[in-house]
Scaffold this active site. Structure first.
Site, PDB file in Angstrom:
ATOM      1  N   ASP A  25      59.166  51.975  52.661  1.00  0.00           N
ATOM      2  CA  ASP A  25      59.523  53.017  52.597  1.00  0.00           C
ATOM      3  C   ASP A  25      59.595  53.385  51.093  1.00  0.00           C
ATOM      4  O   ASP A  25      60.729  52.987  50.426  1.00  0.00           O
ATOM      5  CB  ASP A  25      60.971  53.309  53.336  1.00  0.00           C
ATOM      6  CG  ASP A  25      61.501  54.794  53.058  1.00  0.00           C
ATOM      7  OD1 ASP A  25      60.798  55.784  52.282  1.00  0.00           O
ATOM      8  OD2 ASP A  25      62.484  55.329  53.459  1.00  0.00           O
ATOM      9  N   LYS A  87      57.618  59.959  42.622  1.00  0.00           N
ATOM     10  CA  LYS A  87      57.133  60.090  43.564  1.00  0.00           C
ATOM     11  C   LYS A  87      56.835  61.702  43.703  1.00  0.00           C
ATOM     12  O   LYS A  87      55.807  61.974  44.344  1.00  0.00           O
ATOM     13  CB  LYS A  87      58.064  60.058  44.946  1.00  0.00           C
ATOM     14  CG  LYS A  87      57.120  60.167  46.260  1.00  0.00           C
ATOM     15  CD  LYS A  87      58.149  59.809  47.486  1.00  0.00           C
ATOM     16  CE  LYS A  87      57.540  59.908  48.884  1.00  0.00           C
ATOM     17  NZ  LYS A  87      58.533  59.553  49.866  1.00  0.00           N
ATOM     18  N   GLU A 191      56.043  59.523  57.111  1.00  0.00           N
ATOM     19  CA  GLU A 191      57.443  59.235  57.086  1.00  0.00           C
ATOM     20  C   GLU A 191      58.143  59.615  58.676  1.00  0.00           C
ATOM     21  O   GLU A 191      58.682  58.659  59.422  1.00  0.00           O
ATOM     22  CB  GLU A 191      58.118  59.859  56.240  1.00  0.00           C
ATOM     23  CG  GLU A 191      57.920  59.028  54.721  1.00  0.00           C
ATOM     24  CD  GLU A 191      58.474  59.826  53.615  1.00  0.00           C
ATOM     25  OE1 GLU A 191      59.063  60.861  53.661  1.00  0.00           O
ATOM     26  OE2 GLU A 191      57.840  59.239  52.437  1.00  0.00           O
ATOM     27  N   ASP A 213      64.801  65.016  57.762  1.00  0.00           N
ATOM     28  CA  ASP A 213      64.910  64.294  56.858  1.00  0.00           C
ATOM     29  C   ASP A 213      65.735  64.882  55.520  1.00  0.00           C
ATOM     30  O   ASP A 213      64.919  65.456  54.829  1.00  0.00           O
ATOM     31  CB  ASP A 213      63.799  63.495  56.399  1.00  0.00           C
ATOM     32  CG  ASP A 213      63.644  62.646  55.353  1.00  0.00           C
ATOM     33  OD1 ASP A 213      64.884  62.448  54.625  1.00  0.00           O
ATOM     34  OD2 ASP A 213      62.685  61.896  55.061  1.00  0.00           O
TER      35      ASP A 213
HETATM   36  P1  ADP Z   1      65.148  59.468  49.668  1.00  0.00           P
HETATM   37  O1  ADP Z   1      64.384  59.543  51.026  1.00  0.00           O
HETATM   38  O2  ADP Z   1      65.143  60.814  48.920  1.00  0.00           O
HETATM   39  O3  ADP Z   1      64.640  58.093  48.951  1.00  0.00           O
HETATM   40  P2  ADP Z   1      67.701  58.511  50.881  1.00  0.00           P
HETATM   41  O4  ADP Z   1      67.321  58.756  52.387  1.00  0.00           O
HETATM   42  O5  ADP Z   1      67.978  57.356  50.303  1.00  0.00           O
HETATM   43  O6  ADP Z   1      66.673  59.174  49.661  1.00  0.00           O
HETATM   44  O7  ADP Z   1      68.912  59.508  50.643  1.00  0.00           O
HETATM   45  C1  ADP Z   1      69.790  59.244  49.411  1.00  0.00           C
HETATM   46  C2  ADP Z   1      70.963  60.390  49.577  1.00  0.00           C
HETATM   47  O8  ADP Z   1      71.810  60.003  50.418  1.00  0.00           O
HETATM   48  C3  ADP Z   1      71.873  60.498  48.393  1.00  0.00           C
HETATM   49  O9  ADP Z   1      72.195  61.711  47.745  1.00  0.00           O
HETATM   50  C4  ADP Z   1      73.142  59.701  48.899  1.00  0.00           C
HETATM   51  O10 ADP Z   1      74.468  60.173  48.138  1.00  0.00           O
HETATM   52  C5  ADP Z   1      73.123  59.993  50.199  1.00  0.00           C
HETATM   53  N1  ADP Z   1      73.946  59.176  51.122  1.00  0.00           N
HETATM   54  C6  ADP Z   1      73.690  57.924  51.179  1.00  0.00           C
HETATM   55  N2  ADP Z   1      74.777  57.521  51.971  1.00  0.00           N
HETATM   56  C7  ADP Z   1      75.663  58.470  52.310  1.00  0.00           C
HETATM   57  C8  ADP Z   1      76.781  58.526  52.862  1.00  0.00           C
HETATM   58  N3  ADP Z   1      77.525  57.708  53.648  1.00  0.00           N
HETATM   59  N4  ADP Z   1      77.611  59.829  52.844  1.00  0.00           N
HETATM   60  C9  ADP Z   1      76.859  61.088  52.363  1.00  0.00           C
HETATM   61  N5  ADP Z   1      75.860  60.807  51.716  1.00  0.00           N
HETATM   62  C10 ADP Z   1      75.005  59.630  51.575  1.00  0.00           C
HETATM   63 MG    MG Z   2      63.406  59.078  52.600  1.00  0.00          MG
END
Ligand code: ADP
Ligand code: MG
Length: 627
Positions: A25, A87, A191, A213
């Protein structure tokens, strides 16, 4: 996943019998790598046990390239050389980069303003492909270390995920990045499809699924339809500037007010934002959390934040996800009640008020028992494992994906002739023959377009090329076969061949870079708005042509061999003909189709007798031995 992994002796095939494949991913905020081990998809952690790799690359002064947490730590102090959210730039020209002027990077436009945007760093000019390649390389090394240890071994291949709305340029850029990283890309996977696969929905009941998402900086909603194990993207939507970061920012502002903090330096802002992210994440599990930070001025910020406070201050952000979700449903012509399951993806969907809002919108509890930030990588790993051929045959499943927009060429009058229709499963190759329009025409321009509408001007132009040196035939005599081929990653190559002379021309479609988000949204929206009309028009036209052909053929047969019929039989056929004649100029393609079937049925005996007669005529006067 709260599953214990127990590997039973003899249960897992020896390493040399398996092809080791991984799923990646490649996220805007975080990236992950996963694999299937002992029939279970698992995310591979780094040496310190982190599953996530922040998608951040820093070109250091010492010539070192740092990726992940290490780069993240330097982001505030060295923004120009520390690339985040790369990205967003993949397959995009400078003009497509929103707010480039507010960005810390030293952007350079690609050649002639047509190529992909690049960034000048202390390590030289870097393209988004190279930056992404660094992230992918770290993930590859992580996977090799976890899967082969010091024994060494070779990865068979990787499946890499991309947003469903990524166009050809963005997909090609992702593939190029993977090649740079030394990965064999078996397939790019959407995705939302990956997330659905992680939940095993591909084995589930057919129907409509929504994938919600909410990541770090982007929100994507996809509506998928599952039929026979194949996911088709019916609609996509979202907000490319909405994600967990906005919740951090809102909390940060709220704390500034509460603690009456004077304007902050850049460094302190960064410290406070990192703290805000932590507190936000704490508040997912705890009723309250302490916001405690020491600023460079010596001031100590110390504020208690309750879950309730946090939900209240970010309510509007949650609400902002609902409009695109409803719109995507509308685009797909569906109501929330028609959705069979809602998959939660992205770290930010952990927040309880987000979960609650989604449950309310769809009238059902969302699927959230897998880690939302791992689910895409897990699905990619499952698909990679299957593509590598590791599945037993009883688990056999379909590995198809579909092309999101039809591909075709421009024909006379600025019309589009679709060669590969939308939703064709890939890989796919299709050919169609065309001819020249003018006497003695020796060249033909092939204009490749993508889109659903009937007019070229409503579609996206992908490429143009010319077939030259066609022998000067009379108009309509040249036979030019145009072949479209879409590989497993949705990338297109087109060739044209004049069949009599064998001369040939081809392009691998180097898609013009930089289709703006708004363009993609518009094209998809248009296609959905007009899809129904267009499909109807085409179906009707086809049945009309078939109906007219049928009328002509039966009338000709009647005038030649009408004497073979009794009066009753004749009047039955005449009645069916009259009914088809009445329908063929109407608008009901189903009625035309059924009238054609009736005639087919009514003329079965007649056709058999005509056949007998013509056989007899053919044999008349011939010795049977000579036949
Ligand atoms: P992307 O797909 O954009 O790469 P992610 O799916 O990894 O991102 O999501 C990242 C976001 O998720 C960040 O803003 C992070 O703070 C939030 N996040 C991760 N864990 C938690 C949680 N336990 N509670 C709230 N937000 C969270
Ligand atoms: Mg993502």
């Amino acid at each position: 996943m709260a599953l214990l992994q127990i590997s039973e002796p003899g249960e897992s095939p020896a390493p040399h019998q398996r092809r080791v494949a991984i799923g990646i991913d490649l996220g805007t905020t975080n990236s992950l790598v996963a694999t299937v081990r002992n029939s279970i998809a698992v995310v591979l952690n780094d040496e310190e046990g982190h599953p996530l790799l922040p998608s951040i690359v820093r070109y250091g002064a010492d010539g070192n390239v740092a990726v992940g947490y290490e780069a993240q730590a330097q982001q505030a102090s060295d923004p120009k050389n520390t690339i985040v959210s790369v990205k967003r730039f993949m397959g995009r020209g400078l003009k497509d980069v929103a707010h480039a002027e507010n960005s810390p990077y030293d952007f350079i436009d690609g050649p002639n303003g047509a190529g992909m945007v690049q960034m000048r760093t202390r390590a030289g000019v870097k393209s988004p492909v190279e930056v992404s390649g660094e992230i992918l390389r770290v993930l590859r090394l992580r996977a090799e270390a976890a899967l082969f240890g010091s024994d060494g071994g070779e990865l068979y291949g990787a499946v890499i995920t991309v947003p469903a709305y990524f166009d050809d340029a963005q997909r090609q850029a992702t593939k190029d990045a993977a090649k740079l990283a030394g990965l064999n890309v078996m397939r790019l996977l959407n995705e939302p499809t990956a997330a659905a696969i992680a939940y095993g929905l591909d084995n589930a009941a057919e129907g409509i699924y929504a994938v919600f998402d909410l990541g770090g900086g982007t929100f994507d909603i996809s509506i998928l339809r599952l039929t026979k194990g194949v996911f088709e993207v019916l609609a996509t939507g979202g907000d490319s500037a909405l994600g967990g970061d906005d919740f951090d920012h809102r909390l940060f502002c709220w704390v500034l007010e509460q603690a009456r903090v004077p304007p902050l330096s850049d460094g302190d802002t960064r410290v406070m934002l990192i703290k805000a992210r932590q507190v936000k994440e704490d508040l997912t599990l705890h009723a309250e959390a302490r916001f405690n930070a020491k600023l460079s001025t010596g001031q100590v910020v110390d504020v208690m934040v309750t879950q309730r406070d946090f939900w209240d201050m970010t309510r509007h952000l949650v609400a902002k996800t609902l409009a695109p979700a409803k719109k995507a449903l509308r685009d797909a012509g569906l109501t929330p009640a028609e959705v069979k399951g809602v998959v939660m993806v992205g770290g930010a969907t952990r927040m309880l008020h987000v979960q609650r809002a989604v449950a309310e919108l769809f009238g059902q509890a969302p699927l959230n028992n897998l880690d939302p930030d791992k689910v895409v990588a897990l699905g990619a790993a499952i698909q990679a494992n299957a593509l590598a051929g590791n599945r037993s045959s009883e688990e056999d499943w379909l590995l198809l994906d579909v092309i999101p927009l039809s591909l075709g060429i421009e024909t006379m009058g600025g019309l589009v002739e679709k060669i590969i229709p939308r939703n064709s499963t890939i890989p796919v190759a299709k050919a169609q023959e065309f001819t020249t329009f003018k006497d003695g025409q020796t060249a033909m321009a092939v204009h490749v377009v993508q889109g659903e509408r009937e007019l070229v001007s409503d579609c996206r132009s992908l490429a143009r090329f010319e077939l030259r040196d066609i022998p000067p035939f009379a108009a309509g005599a040249a036979r030019i076969r145009v072949t479209f081929q879409v590989d497993a990653d949705g990338l297109l190559s087109v060739s044209a061949k004049e069949m009599t002379s064998g001369i040939e021309a081809a392009v691998a479609v180097k898609p013009s870079y930089g289709l703006a988000d708004s363009d993609i949204t518009r094209m998809l929206k248009d296609s959905f708005e007009h899809a129904r009309d267009d499909v109807h028009v085409r179906a009707l036209r086809e049945q009309q042509v078939e109906g007219e052909r049928m009328l002509e053929a039966v009338n000709a047969a009647l005038s030649a061999d009408g004497d073979l019929l009794s009066a009753d039989e004749r009047s039955a056929i005449d009645a069916e003909l009259a009914s088809l004649k009445g329908l063929v100029s109407g608008r009901d393609h189903r009625a035309i189709k059924s009238a054609i079937e009736h005639i087919n049925h009514a003329t079965e005996n007649f056709a058999a007798r005509r056949m007998d007669r013509s056989v007899k005529q053919a044999l008349a006067g011939k010795n049977i031995a000579n036949v």
